[in-house]
Design a protein around this motif. Structure first.
Motif, PDB file in Angstrom:
ATOM      1  N   MET A  62      21.625 -69.955 -18.782  1.00  0.00           N
ATOM      2  CA  MET A  62      22.026 -68.843 -19.658  1.00  0.00           C
ATOM      3  C   MET A  62      22.552 -69.398 -20.973  1.00  0.00           C
ATOM      4  O   MET A  62      22.893 -70.581 -21.064  1.00  0.00           O
ATOM      5  N   LEU A  63      22.605 -68.521 -21.975  1.00  0.00           N
ATOM      6  CA  LEU A  63      23.278 -68.870 -23.225  1.00  0.00           C
ATOM      7  C   LEU A  63      24.752 -68.579 -23.034  1.00  0.00           C
ATOM      8  O   LEU A  63      25.128 -67.458 -22.683  1.00  0.00           O
ATOM      9  N   SER A  64      25.588 -69.588 -23.273  1.00  0.00           N
ATOM     10  CA  SER A  64      27.015 -69.471 -22.966  1.00  0.00           C
ATOM     11  C   SER A  64      27.861 -69.609 -24.224  1.00  0.00           C
ATOM     12  O   SER A  64      27.538 -70.389 -25.123  1.00  0.00           O
ATOM     13  N   SER A  65      28.960 -68.867 -24.257  1.00  0.00           N
ATOM     14  CA  SER A  65      29.960 -69.077 -25.309  1.00  0.00           C
ATOM     15  C   SER A  65      31.085 -69.976 -24.793  1.00  0.00           C
ATOM     16  O   SER A  65      32.083 -70.171 -25.474  1.00  0.00           O
ATOM     17  N   ALA A  66      30.889 -70.519 -23.581  1.00  0.00           N
ATOM     18  CA  ALA A  66      31.914 -71.371 -22.939  1.00  0.00           C
ATOM     19  C   ALA A  66      33.276 -70.669 -22.966  1.00  0.00           C
ATOM     20  O   ALA A  66      34.227 -71.163 -23.560  1.00  0.00           O
ATOM     21  N   SER A  67      33.314 -69.499 -22.326  1.00  0.00           N
ATOM     22  CA  SER A  67      34.549 -68.713 -22.271  1.00  0.00           C
ATOM     23  C   SER A  67      35.224 -68.891 -20.915  1.00  0.00           C
ATOM     24  O   SER A  67      34.561 -68.819 -19.878  1.00  0.00           O
ATOM     25  N   PHE A  68      36.537 -69.090 -20.934  1.00  0.00           N
ATOM     26  CA  PHE A  68      37.270 -69.379 -19.694  1.00  0.00           C
ATOM     27  C   PHE A  68      38.436 -68.426 -19.520  1.00  0.00           C
ATOM     28  O   PHE A  68      38.900 -67.801 -20.471  1.00  0.00           O
ATOM     29  N   ARG A  69      38.972 -68.353 -18.307  1.00  0.00           N
ATOM     30  CA  ARG A  69      39.922 -67.298 -17.946  1.00  0.00           C
ATOM     31  C   ARG A  69      41.233 -67.390 -18.711  1.00  0.00           C
ATOM     32  O   ARG A  69      41.839 -66.378 -19.012  1.00  0.00           O
ATOM     33  N   LEU A  70      41.698 -68.552 -19.035  1.00  0.00           N
ATOM     34  CA  LEU A  70      42.956 -68.686 -19.758  1.00  0.00           C
ATOM     35  C   LEU A  70      42.754 -69.175 -21.193  1.00  0.00           C
ATOM     36  O   LEU A  70      43.567 -68.901 -22.069  1.00  0.00           O
ATOM     37  N   ALA A  71      41.696 -69.900 -21.431  1.00  0.00           N
ATOM     38  CA  ALA A  71      41.487 -70.497 -22.756  1.00  0.00           C
ATOM     39  C   ALA A  71      40.792 -69.550 -23.729  1.00  0.00           C
ATOM     40  O   ALA A  71      40.917 -69.694 -24.945  1.00  0.00           O
ATOM     41  N   THR A  73      37.354 -68.332 -25.583  1.00  0.00           N
ATOM     42  CA  THR A  73      36.055 -68.919 -25.937  1.00  0.00           C
ATOM     43  C   THR A  73      36.178 -70.286 -26.615  1.00  0.00           C
ATOM     44  O   THR A  73      36.898 -70.423 -27.596  1.00  0.00           O
ATOM     45  N   HIS A  74      35.462 -71.290 -26.052  1.00  0.00           N
ATOM     46  CA  HIS A  74      35.352 -72.592 -26.717  1.00  0.00           C
ATOM     47  C   HIS A  74      34.308 -72.574 -27.818  1.00  0.00           C
ATOM     48  O   HIS A  74      34.385 -73.298 -28.780  1.00  0.00           O
ATOM     49  N   GLY A  75      33.270 -71.759 -27.573  1.00  0.00           N
ATOM     50  CA  GLY A  75      32.112 -71.842 -28.459  1.00  0.00           C
ATOM     51  C   GLY A  75      31.343 -73.120 -28.182  1.00  0.00           C
ATOM     52  O   GLY A  75      31.504 -73.757 -27.131  1.00  0.00           O
ATOM     53  N   SER A  76      30.508 -73.505 -29.097  1.00  0.00           N
ATOM     54  CA  SER A  76      29.766 -74.764 -28.932  1.00  0.00           C
ATOM     55  C   SER A  76      30.196 -75.723 -30.026  1.00  0.00           C
ATOM     56  O   SER A  76      31.105 -75.432 -30.804  1.00  0.00           O
ATOM     57  N   MET A  77      29.549 -76.869 -30.086  1.00  0.00           N
ATOM     58  CA  MET A  77      29.947 -77.874 -31.064  1.00  0.00           C
ATOM     59  C   MET A  77      29.626 -77.402 -32.486  1.00  0.00           C
ATOM     60  O   MET A  77      30.409 -77.616 -33.410  1.00  0.00           O
ATOM     61  N   ASP A  78      28.467 -76.787 -32.632  1.00  0.00           N
ATOM     62  CA  ASP A  78      28.081 -76.176 -33.910  1.00  0.00           C
ATOM     63  C   ASP A  78      27.806 -74.708 -33.650  1.00  0.00           C
ATOM     64  O   ASP A  78      26.705 -74.353 -33.243  1.00  0.00           O
ATOM     65  N   GLY A  79      28.785 -73.848 -33.839  1.00  0.00           N
ATOM     66  CA  GLY A  79      28.547 -72.424 -33.653  1.00  0.00           C
ATOM     67  C   GLY A  79      29.165 -71.897 -32.373  1.00  0.00           C
ATOM     68  O   GLY A  79      30.195 -72.393 -31.914  1.00  0.00           O
ATOM     69  N   THR A  80      28.524 -70.909 -31.762  1.00  0.00           N
ATOM     70  CA  THR A  80      29.097 -70.218 -30.605  1.00  0.00           C
ATOM     71  C   THR A  80      28.415 -70.575 -29.293  1.00  0.00           C
ATOM     72  O   THR A  80      29.075 -70.728 -28.266  1.00  0.00           O
ATOM     73  N   TYR A  81      27.085 -70.739 -29.301  1.00  0.00           N
ATOM     74  CA  TYR A  81      26.360 -70.773 -28.028  1.00  0.00           C
ATOM     75  C   TYR A  81      25.809 -72.155 -27.649  1.00  0.00           C
ATOM     76  O   TYR A  81      25.366 -72.923 -28.497  1.00  0.00           O
ATOM     77  N   SER A  82      25.881 -72.392 -26.350  1.00  0.00           N
ATOM     78  CA  SER A  82      25.268 -73.579 -25.766  1.00  0.00           C
ATOM     79  C   SER A  82      24.369 -73.126 -24.622  1.00  0.00           C
ATOM     80  O   SER A  82      24.446 -71.985 -24.167  1.00  0.00           O
ATOM     81  N   LEU A  83      23.531 -74.042 -24.156  1.00  0.00           N
ATOM     82  CA  LEU A  83      22.721 -73.780 -22.963  1.00  0.00           C
ATOM     83  C   LEU A  83      23.575 -74.141 -21.762  1.00  0.00           C
ATOM     84  O   LEU A  83      24.066 -75.266 -21.683  1.00  0.00           O
ATOM     85  N   LYS A  84      23.754 -73.214 -20.846  1.00  0.00           N
ATOM     86  CA  LYS A  84      24.584 -73.495 -19.662  1.00  0.00           C
ATOM     87  C   LYS A  84      23.745 -73.528 -18.397  1.00  0.00           C
ATOM     88  O   LYS A  84      22.974 -72.606 -18.135  1.00  0.00           O
ATOM     89  N   LEU A  85      23.919 -74.598 -17.634  1.00  0.00           N
ATOM     90  CA  LEU A  85      23.359 -74.695 -16.298  1.00  0.00           C
ATOM     91  C   LEU A  85      24.511 -74.446 -15.325  1.00  0.00           C
ATOM     92  O   LEU A  85      25.604 -74.990 -15.520  1.00  0.00           O
ATOM     93  N   SER A  86      24.291 -73.614 -14.316  1.00  0.00           N
ATOM     94  CA  SER A  86      25.381 -73.312 -13.384  1.00  0.00           C
ATOM     95  C   SER A  86      24.866 -73.335 -11.957  1.00  0.00           C
ATOM     96  O   SER A  86      23.858 -72.700 -11.650  1.00  0.00           O
ATOM     97  N   THR A  87      25.565 -74.068 -11.117  1.00  0.00           N
ATOM     98  CA  THR A  87      25.165 -74.110  -9.703  1.00  0.00           C
ATOM     99  C   THR A  87      25.733 -72.900  -8.974  1.00  0.00           C
ATOM    100  O   THR A  87      26.551 -72.163  -9.511  1.00  0.00           O
ATOM    101  N   ARG A  88      25.318 -72.733  -7.750  1.00  0.00           N
ATOM    102  CA  ARG A  88      25.895 -71.698  -6.900  1.00  0.00           C
ATOM    103  C   ARG A  88      26.996 -72.314  -6.033  1.00  0.00           C
ATOM    104  O   ARG A  88      27.250 -73.516  -6.089  1.00  0.00           O
ATOM    105  N   GLN A  89      27.652 -71.440  -5.235  1.00  0.00           N
ATOM    106  CA  GLN A  89      28.816 -71.902  -4.460  1.00  0.00           C
ATOM    107  C   GLN A  89      28.375 -72.471  -3.110  1.00  0.00           C
ATOM    108  O   GLN A  89      28.728 -71.925  -2.068  1.00  0.00           O
TER     109      GLN A  89
END
Lengths: 309, 111
Positions: A62-71, A73-89
């Motif tokens: 997915m396209l991610s803004s790297a947003s976390f529950r307490l922090a 949005t991190h955004g990306s290094m240049d801009g807002t979005y990065s490519l996110k790979l996410s495993t399942r539980q």
């Protein structure tokens, strides 16, 4: 005619070879990177052959803004979005075949157009487990890696590197390269006869795994220990640089750079496998991440540059 | 040109009791459609009631208000969402004796 090439300022953090094949900044979309799924060429669009490794359940990209529950949005290094790979539980113990969904894998499907020679994969990336429980969870990340899946006139081969972060909850922090041991196709595919996969291919999940972190598909890089910057909380990510240089003429490794550390891989060879049907000229850059326990882990790519001489 | 992404969030997976699709980040998109593709419904009076959920963190979930029609036979179903933050998922309750479904969840996002 004289050509003047003006490069995007975002390229300043890269050191590409002369021909830039792609510069994928994920602020501009997914750029052709997609999930990996099996070949649905059997009856009712099912897979044709049984495999011990279930490749239908790898976690989605997915396209991610790297947003976390307490922090926030991190955004990306240049801009807002990065490519996110996410495993399942889900995860199996290290010495078993990976559980369904315990990896997430991104692939960009290309073919080659340049004469054989040097090729380079560069990426700025970050990673963290999902902050779904208290504490610091660096050890929940088992491994991540990058590689090229290449098929030339004579061979198919996987050439790339894996950072083995943790094994069964114990930190390892060592780099490995794709290089298979001399095992049979059946051993490679966990005892399955007539698996689609052949020895040397798809080492991300095939090839027996051993308690010390070695596998039948990877070889440790000499002096390949490296402390990466994980930070002090699961909701703080730092962007890091990774570069893999290979030679498709010699079919060998040249260099791996992680952060400021450069590993000389000259003379090291990937495992060459007989070509598969219908994929001549294949040149697929890929990346993947694997969890070590029953929780999601996230791998973020700010951008990727693939180049050739 | 508007950005678009179709994601196979869940692929031909068996669920009993409840189902929750993988948390997807969709902050870049202005509109979304979740598709539920039900290949099998097993058990007596098997039924799926599913809805869209949003989240502040991708971990804790709240009903968004959009719901799928009640599903008691295989087929393709959809649900639209047009005002959300970053996170989206589908959550469903599967009822009926020994009920089990085989489902895929696809998410179509458009900027």
């Amino acid at each position: 005619m004289e050509h003047v090439i003006a490069l995007d300022a975002g390229m300043n953090k890269y050191q590409p070879l002369k021909k830039i094949i792609c510069y994928d900044d994920f602020d501009k979309g997914l750029n052709g990177w997609m999930d990996l799924h099996p070949n649905y060429v059997g009856k009712d669009f099912n897979t044709l052959r049984y495999s011990h490794v279930d490749k239908t359940q790898w976690g989605p990209l997915m396209l991610s803004s790297a947003s976390f529950r307490l922090a926030g949005t991190h955004g990306s290094m240049d801009g807002t979005y990065s490519l996110k790979l996410s495993t399942r539980q889900a995860a199996n113990p290290y010495t078993e075949a990976p559980a369904p969904g315990s990896l997430s894998h991104g692939i960009k499907r290309l073919t080659t157009h340049l004469p054989k020679g040097l090729r380079q994969y560069e990426m700025w990336y970050a990673y963290t487990p999902e902050q779904d429980r208290q504490g610091l969870s660096e050890q929940a990340m088992r491994a991540f890696g990058i590689f090229f899946d290449i098929q030339d006139d004579e061979y198919r081969y996987f050439i790339g590197a894996r950072y083995l972060n943790a094994v069964n909850g114990e930190m390892v922090r060592r780099w490995q390269i794709f290089k298979a041991k001399e095992v049979t196709d059946v051993e490679w595919a966990y005892g399955v006869e007539n698996d689609w996969c052949k020895m040397g291919i798809d080492a991300m999940w095939y090839g027996k795994r051993y308690a010390d972190g070695s596998t039948d598909g990877f070889e440790f890089i000499p002096d390949g220990y490296q402390d990466l910057c994980y930070n002090e909380s699961d909701d703080k990510i730092n962007w890091s640089y990774l570069r893999l240089l290979i030679d498709t003429e010699k079919r060998e490794y040249v260099e791996l750079q992680s952060g400021s550390k450069i590993f000389d891989l000259r003379g090291m060879k990937p495992t060459l496998t007989a070509p598969y049907a219908r994929i001549k000229g294949l040149f697929n850059p890929s990346m993947w991440v694997e969890n070590d326990t029953d929780r999601r882990v996230f791998f973020y790519a700010d951008s990727v540059v693939i180049s050739g001489e | 040109m508007r950005h678009f992404h179709a994601s196979a969030v869940e692929r031909r997976k068996y669920f009993k009791g409840t189902m929750s699709s993988h948390p997807m980040e969709a902050g870049w998109a202005g509109e979304a459609i979740f598709f539920l593709i039900i290949e099998e419904l097993k058990g007596k009076d098997a039924r799926l009631n599913a809805c869209v959920e949003i989240s502040a963190d991708g971990i804790n979930w709240i009903k968004e208000g959009s719901v799928f029609p009640a599903i008691d036979q295989p087929g393709h179903y959809f649900c639209k969402v047009s005002h959300f933050g970053n996170w989206l998922r589908v959550h469903g309750e599967i009822t009926g004796q020994d009920a089990e479904i085989k489902a895929s969840v696809h998410l179509h996002l458009k900027a």
